[in-house]
Write an enzyme that holds these catalytic residues in place. Sequence first.
Site, PDB file in Angstrom:
ATOM      1  N   SER A   1      -8.356   4.617   3.944  1.00 53.44           N
ATOM      2  CA  SER A   1      -8.685   5.941   3.422  1.00 53.44           C
ATOM      3  C   SER A   1      -8.422   7.043   4.434  1.00 53.44           C
ATOM      4  O   SER A   1      -8.328   8.211   4.061  1.00 53.44           O
ATOM      5  CB  SER A   1     -10.152   5.985   2.973  1.00 53.44           C
TER       6      SER A   1
ATOM      7  N   HIS B   1      -3.782   3.571  -0.974  1.00 55.40           N
ATOM      8  CA  HIS B   1      -5.209   3.904  -0.941  1.00 55.40           C
ATOM      9  C   HIS B   1      -5.808   3.855  -2.337  1.00 55.40           C
ATOM     10  O   HIS B   1      -5.563   4.734  -3.158  1.00 55.40           O
ATOM     11  CB  HIS B   1      -5.394   5.294  -0.308  1.00 55.40           C
TER      12      HIS B   1
ATOM     13  N   VAL C   1      -8.856  -4.919   4.761  1.00 50.77           N
ATOM     14  CA  VAL C   1      -9.939  -5.327   5.659  1.00 50.77           C
ATOM     15  C   VAL C   1     -10.720  -4.096   6.104  1.00 50.77           C
ATOM     16  O   VAL C   1     -10.466  -2.973   5.660  1.00 50.77           O
ATOM     17  CB  VAL C   1      -9.401  -6.138   6.861  1.00 50.77           C
ATOM     18  N   VAL C   2     -11.674  -4.302   6.994  1.00 48.86           N
ATOM     19  CA  VAL C   2     -12.573  -3.234   7.427  1.00 48.86           C
ATOM     20  C   VAL C   2     -11.800  -2.023   7.966  1.00 48.86           C
ATOM     21  O   VAL C   2     -10.731  -2.168   8.550  1.00 48.86           O
ATOM     22  CB  VAL C   2     -13.563  -3.791   8.486  1.00 48.86           C
ATOM     23  N   GLU C   3     -12.349  -0.821   7.739  1.00 50.92           N
ATOM     24  CA  GLU C   3     -11.679   0.440   8.100  1.00 50.92           C
ATOM     25  C   GLU C   3     -11.792   0.678   9.607  1.00 50.92           C
ATOM     26  O   GLU C   3     -12.541   1.551  10.069  1.00 50.92           O
ATOM     27  CB  GLU C   3     -12.313   1.584   7.288  1.00 50.92           C
TER      28      GLU C   3
ATOM     29  N   ASN D   1     -12.767   3.717  -4.912  1.00 46.80           N
ATOM     30  CA  ASN D   1     -13.842   2.819  -5.313  1.00 46.80           C
ATOM     31  C   ASN D   1     -14.717   3.464  -6.397  1.00 46.80           C
ATOM     32  O   ASN D   1     -15.069   4.636  -6.248  1.00 46.80           O
ATOM     33  CB  ASN D   1     -14.688   2.485  -4.074  1.00 46.80           C
TER      34      ASN D   1
END
Length: 716
Positions: A429, A450, A400-402, A453
Amino acid sequence: MIYQSPTIQVELLEDNIAKLCFNAPGSVNKFDRETLASLDAALDSIKQQSNIQALVLTSGKDTFIVGADITEFLGLFAQDDAVLLSWVEQANAVFNKLEDLPFPTASAIKGFALGGGCETILATDFRIADTTAKIGLPETKLGIIPGFGGTVRLPRVIGADNALEWITTGNEQRAEDALKVGAVDAVVAPEALEVAAIQMLKDAVAEKLDWQARRQRKLSPLTLPKLEAMMSFTTAKGMVFSVAGKHYPAPMAAVNVVEQAATKGRSDALQIEHQAFIKLAKTDVAKALIGIFLNDQFVKGKAKKAGKLAKAVNSAAVLGAGIMGGGIAYQSASKGTPIVMKDIAQPALDLGLNEAAKLLSAQVARGRSTPEKMAKVLNNITPALEYAPVKHADVVVEAVVEHPKVKAQVLAEVEQYVSEDAIIASNTSTISISLLAKSMKKPERFCGMHFFNPVHKMPLVEVIRGEHSSEETIASVVAYASKMGKTPIVVNDCPGFFVNRVLFPYFAGFNGLLAEGGDFAAIDKVMEKQFGWPMGPAYLLDVVGLDTGHHAQAVMAEGFPDRMGKSGNDAIDVMFENKRLGQKNGKGFYAYSVDSRGKPKKDVDPTSYELLKAAFGEQKAFDADEIIARTMIPMIIETVRCLEEGIVASPAEADMGLVYGLGFPPFRGGVFRYLDTMGVANFVALADKYAHLGGLYQVTDAMRALAANNGSYYQA
C-alpha cells in the site's frame, strides 16, 4: 423489406406479421438519437402498409437494447430546458406511436432490456422473454428517472408497489422474477423465443387474447383505491429516504412522479414525467453519476486494450496467506483462475482457506452460489508451505507483511523458483515499487498490485508501474485484475502511490482540527451526513487500524516532508502510543463491541477524549463548512498534484480511484468532477483562505492558471 436503416430492419413474415429487428453496428443495441429517428421512420413505414396485422420487436444481437446512449447525456443535459423538453417530447411521441399502432404488438426479449430498452417493451402489448433476459430501469443510478414513459407504463403493467421497487432501486430483474409480477407474459427457451412471440400475436389477431384491454390499461389512470394509494406511496417514501437519503434525489422524485401521475391518463402523466426528468437532468448529482458511469466505461476500456498486450494468465500464486492472501486467493479462484496460496506457517494457510470458505459459504447461504460451485472454487486454491507449486504460476502476487526488508527478501526468493517469463507483483500500500525492484534480477517483470481490504468487496486495484516495469508486465497485471472482476487503474510509482497519497493529506487536515480542540465524533458526523463519506476520518482510521495509519503516515512524511512532515505528535500518534489500534483491538477513537449479528459496534469512549484533551487542550467547536474545507482541501490539492505529476493519467482514472478505492461520495463524482462543479476559481479562492496552514493548503501554479482562464478538468 418494409424498412431498412443502419440500426433497424423491418420485414413482413407469414400471416402478415411484421418483424422489426434492432440491429445496430457494434456489439449491442443502444437508444441513441440515430436509433430513435430510425424507429420513428420505421413505424411510419409500418403504418403505411395496409396488410400488416401484428408487429413483433426483436434484436439481431445477443441482447435486446442495453438502454440509452449515455455518452450523449452530458451534452444534451447542458441544453436549455426548452431544448431538453423538445427532445423528451419527440422521443415520447415515438413510443406513443408504437403503443398506438392499430394492431397487436409484442416484444421478444433476450439478454438486457434496460432503460430505454425496457421502456420500448412496455410500449408493446405483449412481452415474451427468454431465460437469458434481464429487464430494468436503472436511471435512478444515474441521478435521473426514466424519461421515455417508464414511470407511467410500468405501474400500470405490474402495479404501483412493484414498479416503485423496480424504479427506485434501479436493479435488473431476471426473467422469472419479471414473470411473477406480470412484467413479461411468458418465459421460454432462447431457441423458442421468436416462435413463441409470433404465436402470441397470432392468438391476439384471432381474438383469443384481448390486446386492446391490455393497451387501454396503460393509457388510463392507475386502478388504485385512494386509501391503498396513500399507504403505498407513504411507505415507499419512507423506505426510499432511509436508503437514498438527501444526497440522491432521483428515487424520491420517481415516487412523487408515480404518485402524481396515478390519477392521470397517458398524456398528462407523461407531462409530469417530462418535467421531473428535466429538473433532475439539470442537477449536479446527475452530472456526477453520469460522469462516474462514463469514467467507469473509460477505465474498463483502457483495461480491455491492455489485454491485447497481456501475457495470458492461466494460473496464479499468492505469497502470504491470512485474511489478505485468503481474499486474493478467493477472488482469483472464484473468477476462474486457479491459484497457489503459499505461506511459511500452516496456521496462516488455515486462516487463508477459512477466509475463502467463509466468503463462499456466505454466497451459498444467500442463494448466489451452490455447494458444488463452492467446492469447485476451493479446489482451485492450492495451499503450500514450499515454493515448488509456485513454479507454474503466470503471475505471483506477494502479499506478506508491509515491511520493505521482508518483502524484498520474499521477492528475491520467489524469483528463483518461478518460470523465466512469470510476472511478480507486490501487494503493497505504500512501499516504493522501484525500491523493491532493486532486490530482483528481472525488475522489468515486476510491478505493484495494490488490493484494498476487504478484497472481495472493494472494486479497485492499483497497478503500480515501477521505474523498470515493462509494458507487457503492466498490461498482464491489468488483465489479471480485470479477470478477477476488479477495476484496475495504472499509476506511477511514488510514496503512497495514488490512493494513499491523497488519503493522508485528508487525515492531516483531520489531525489539524483535533490539534486545535476539534471533536472527532462531530467531525465524523459532518463528513458522513453532510459531505457524504461512508465513514468519517476517525471511524475510517479505526477500521483501517491506527497501527497501519501510523506506519503509512510515517512513509508519507518521509516521501513528502515539505507538505506531510510534522513536528510533534498528532491524534494518530496519541492513539497508537496508547495502544488504541481501532476495531482490531476494540478501542481506537471509538470503543468497539460485537453486536448480536457478530458485527463490530462503535460507541463513544470517554478515554479517547481524555487522551486528546491531555495532548491538545480543551475542546473547540468548528462549523460544518470549516470542517469540510480543512479536511477536503488537502486531499483535493494532492489529487491535482498527482495528475500534474503524471502519477495518475487522467481525471477520469483519478475520480474512479477515489470512488472505488476510498468511497468518495458518488453523488459528488470524484475530486475533479467536484472541482468542476464548484468552479476551480471558487476552490482556489477558498484554499487561499487556509494557505497559512501550510503546504497542503497551497494550490499549484497550474491550478491557479486554470482558475484564471475559467477552465475545467473535464470537457463537457
